[in-house]
Write a protein that holds these residues in place. Structure first.
Motif, PDB file in Angstrom:
ATOM      1  N   PRO A  26      10.645  -2.047 -14.480  1.00  0.00           N
ATOM      2  CA  PRO A  26      10.182  -0.806 -12.743  1.00  0.00           C
ATOM      3  C   PRO A  26       9.286   0.159 -12.614  1.00  0.00           C
ATOM      4  CG  PRO A  26      12.480  -0.957 -12.086  1.00  0.00           C
ATOM      5  CD  PRO A  26      12.081  -1.730 -13.344  1.00  0.00           C
ATOM      6  N   ILE A  27       8.266   0.237 -12.209  1.00  0.00           N
ATOM      7  CA  ILE A  27       7.691   1.797 -12.103  1.00  0.00           C
ATOM      8  C   ILE A  27       8.523   2.360 -11.113  1.00  0.00           C
ATOM      9  CG2 ILE A  27       5.559   2.655 -11.504  1.00  0.00           C
ATOM     10  CD1 ILE A  27       4.393   1.066 -13.232  1.00  0.00           C
ATOM     11  N   GLU A  28       8.731   3.686 -11.598  1.00  0.00           N
ATOM     12  CA  GLU A  28       9.557   4.853 -10.882  1.00  0.00           C
ATOM     13  C   GLU A  28       8.895   5.655  -9.013  1.00  0.00           C
ATOM     14  OE1 GLU A  28      11.748   8.342 -12.501  1.00  0.00           O
ATOM     15  OE2 GLU A  28      13.296   6.430 -13.055  1.00  0.00           O
ATOM     16  N   VAL A  29       8.896   4.964  -7.538  1.00  0.00           N
ATOM     17  CA  VAL A  29       8.378   5.677  -6.481  1.00  0.00           C
ATOM     18  C   VAL A  29       9.068   6.592  -6.092  1.00  0.00           C
ATOM     19  CG1 VAL A  29       6.776   5.252  -4.349  1.00  0.00           C
ATOM     20  CG2 VAL A  29       7.039   3.281  -6.709  1.00  0.00           C
ATOM     21  N   ASN A  30       8.356   7.900  -5.802  1.00  0.00           N
ATOM     22  CA  ASN A  30       9.213   8.641  -5.150  1.00  0.00           C
ATOM     23  C   ASN A  30       7.852   8.596  -3.465  1.00  0.00           C
ATOM     24  OD1 ASN A  30       9.803  12.017  -4.099  1.00  0.00           O
ATOM     25  ND2 ASN A  30      10.871  11.160  -6.022  1.00  0.00           N
ATOM     26  N   PHE A  31       8.972   8.600  -2.562  1.00  0.00           N
ATOM     27  CA  PHE A  31       8.836   9.084  -1.663  1.00  0.00           C
ATOM     28  C   PHE A  31       9.391  10.285  -0.963  1.00  0.00           C
ATOM     29  CE2 PHE A  31       6.590   4.951  -0.757  1.00  0.00           C
ATOM     30  CZ  PHE A  31       5.912   4.800   0.154  1.00  0.00           C
ATOM     31  N   ASN A  32       8.409  11.466  -0.292  1.00  0.00           N
ATOM     32  CA  ASN A  32       9.628  12.291   0.315  1.00  0.00           C
ATOM     33  C   ASN A  32      10.413  12.721  -0.170  1.00  0.00           C
ATOM     34  OD1 ASN A  32       7.136  12.742   2.727  1.00  0.00           O
ATOM     35  ND2 ASN A  32       7.981  11.287   3.186  1.00  0.00           N
ATOM     36  N   LEU A  51       4.672   3.842   3.592  1.00  0.00           N
ATOM     37  CA  LEU A  51       2.984   4.051   3.259  1.00  0.00           C
ATOM     38  C   LEU A  51       2.116   5.042   4.061  1.00  0.00           C
ATOM     39  CD1 LEU A  51       1.087   4.979   1.250  1.00  0.00           C
ATOM     40  CD2 LEU A  51      -0.081   3.186   1.114  1.00  0.00           C
ATOM     41  N   ILE A  52       2.454   3.423   5.772  1.00  0.00           N
ATOM     42  CA  ILE A  52       1.551   3.842   6.639  1.00  0.00           C
ATOM     43  C   ILE A  52       2.096   5.421   7.754  1.00  0.00           C
ATOM     44  CG2 ILE A  52       0.955   2.485   8.614  1.00  0.00           C
ATOM     45  CD1 ILE A  52       1.246   0.460   6.965  1.00  0.00           C
ATOM     46  N   GLU A  53       2.962   4.888   7.251  1.00  0.00           N
ATOM     47  CA  GLU A  53       4.643   6.147   8.183  1.00  0.00           C
ATOM     48  C   GLU A  53       4.089   6.958   7.543  1.00  0.00           C
ATOM     49  OE1 GLU A  53       8.769   4.288   8.347  1.00  0.00           O
ATOM     50  OE2 GLU A  53       8.051   2.457   9.790  1.00  0.00           O
ATOM     51  N   SER A  54       3.671   7.637   6.071  1.00  0.00           N
ATOM     52  CA  SER A  54       3.768   8.780   5.684  1.00  0.00           C
ATOM     53  C   SER A  54       2.734   9.834   6.149  1.00  0.00           C
ATOM     54  CB  SER A  54       4.224   8.703   4.650  1.00  0.00           C
ATOM     55  OG  SER A  54       4.562   9.975   3.806  1.00  0.00           O
ATOM     56  N   ASP A  55       2.714  11.502   5.908  1.00  0.00           N
ATOM     57  CA  ASP A  55       1.467  11.909   5.925  1.00  0.00           C
ATOM     58  C   ASP A  55       1.411  11.713   4.638  1.00  0.00           C
ATOM     59  OD1 ASP A  55       1.402  12.512   8.677  1.00  0.00           O
ATOM     60  OD2 ASP A  55       2.925  13.888   8.307  1.00  0.00           O
ATOM     61  N   GLY A 232      -1.542  -4.747   2.151  1.00  0.00           N
ATOM     62  CA  GLY A 232      -1.140  -3.920   3.682  1.00  0.00           C
ATOM     63  C   GLY A 232       0.379  -5.302   4.140  1.00  0.00           C
ATOM     64  N   LEU A 233       0.666  -5.077   5.452  1.00  0.00           N
ATOM     65  CA  LEU A 233       1.372  -6.230   6.355  1.00  0.00           C
ATOM     66  C   LEU A 233       1.074  -7.706   6.278  1.00  0.00           C
ATOM     67  CD1 LEU A 233       3.080  -3.393   7.966  1.00  0.00           C
ATOM     68  CD2 LEU A 233       3.595  -4.266   5.553  1.00  0.00           C
ATOM     69  N   HIS A 268      -3.374   3.864  -3.641  1.00  0.00           N
ATOM     70  CA  HIS A 268      -4.940   4.737  -3.901  1.00  0.00           C
ATOM     71  C   HIS A 268      -5.914   4.070  -2.871  1.00  0.00           C
ATOM     72  CE1 HIS A 268      -3.130   6.640  -7.185  1.00  0.00           C
ATOM     73  NE2 HIS A 268      -3.010   5.902  -7.795  1.00  0.00           N
ATOM     74  N   ILE A 269      -5.611   2.568  -2.339  1.00  0.00           N
ATOM     75  CA  ILE A 269      -6.379   1.437  -1.455  1.00  0.00           C
ATOM     76  C   ILE A 269      -5.600   1.765   0.000  1.00  0.00           C
ATOM     77  CG2 ILE A 269      -7.435   0.047  -3.566  1.00  0.00           C
ATOM     78  CD1 ILE A 269      -6.022  -1.873  -2.938  1.00  0.00           C
ATOM     79  N   GLY A 270      -4.445   1.797   0.398  1.00  0.00           N
ATOM     80  CA  GLY A 270      -3.913   1.915   1.770  1.00  0.00           C
ATOM     81  C   GLY A 270      -4.246   0.378   2.164  1.00  0.00           C
TER      82      GLY A 270
END
Length: 283
Positions: A26-32, A51-55, A232-233, A268-270
């Motif tokens: 796995p690639i590491e993903v850092n959220f806040n 992603l949707i909730e984060s600024d 997305g969801l 990148h694409i959301g």
């Protein structure tokens, strides 16, 4: 025995890797400030919720040589040989780091630069699984993968410009104008790099342009793996696209695989994007 190791930029998560009989790093993903492992303790659904909730955009980290060395040691311990398939070397240093680690395992570990990502990388992995099952030797498989990867086409319609703007890929002015005019860029992976290959106003025209680009590639070679994906969801946009573009598939298959895009491209694409990957007939 030949084993496959693939990184999570392919959007193959840990559970699916087990199901396929392959191994995923796995690639590491850092959220806040919180670090997660893509496809292990961060599902694709959880990623998009965050992603949707984060600024701020999350940060993804390349896989370093030490982590590859650990994996190669585990996988070769029983005398097996390993084909390691990675995210495009033009998008990350992950491939170069795998090559550095593989030098410690001569004639045991072979690294293949997919020159792709997401479902483009996924279908190269699926092809590798087929080649192993056919009984081909590892050198021949690696040679075949390095030839056929140049026939992979990955095309996607981006649903929103918001995340391209957040990531600095486009300016605020371009993003604002694009959203006002409902511009839907069609992007592709060309020689390992992400490029905008067309623009359309509105989702319907974006989907039509995607069909045109597929036809311009010479069409889909259904003898090889192919896939579709959504970001997305919800998969509703993708289902609508598949229904509207039945002419591309209906005569050749009654099943089109659908997957959810993960963090590497999703950052990148959301949400709201759709993608198609296939081996083209024309190359």
């Amino acid at each position: 025995m030949i084993k496959i190791l693939i990184d999570s930029a392919s959007d193959i998560d840990e559970a699916e890797a087990v199901e396929k009989g392959i191994f995923m790093i796995p690639i590491e993903v850092n959220f806040n400030g919180e670090t997660y492992y893509d496809g292990v303790n961060l599902s694709h659904n959880d990623f998009f919720c965050k992603l949707i909730e984060s600024d701020d955009l999350p940060k993804t980290s390349q896989i370093n040589p030490f982590r590859f060395t650990e994996e190669f040691e585990k996988l070769t311990k029983d005398g097996s040989k390993v084909i390691c398939i990675t995210l495009s070397s033009k998008l990350s240093n992950t491939y170069q780091n795998a090559v550095v680690a593989a030098k410690e395992f001569p004639d045991q570990v072979y690294v293949v630069d997919s020159l792709n990502a997401c479902i483009g990388e996924r279908i190269l992995c699926d092809y590798a699984i087929q080649l192993i099952a056919s009984g081909m030797d590892i050198e021949a498989i690696v040679k075949e993968l390095n030839v056929k990867k140049n026939q992979i086409e990955l095309l996607a319609v981006v649903g929103t410009l918001k995340y391209l703007k957040k990531g600095g890929r486009i300016s605020s002015v371009v993003a604002f104008t694009g959203e006002i005019l409902s511009i839907k860029p069609v992007i592709s992976v060309v020689h390992g790099q992400v490029k905008v290959v067309g623009k359309a106003r509105g989702s319907k025209r974006g989907n039509n342009l995607l069909v045109e680009k597929i036809e311009a590639c010479g069409g889909i070679d259904f003898k090889y793996p192919y896939a579709t994906a959504y970001s997305g969801l919800s998969d509703e946009i993708l289902k609508k696209y598949l229904e509207d573009s039945k002419g591309l598939w209906a005569q050749d298959t009654d099943h089109v695989p659908m997957y959810q895009i993960g963090s590497t491209i999703g950052t990148h694409i959301g949400p709201g994007g759709i993608a198609v990957a296939f081996f083209s007939k024309s190359n």
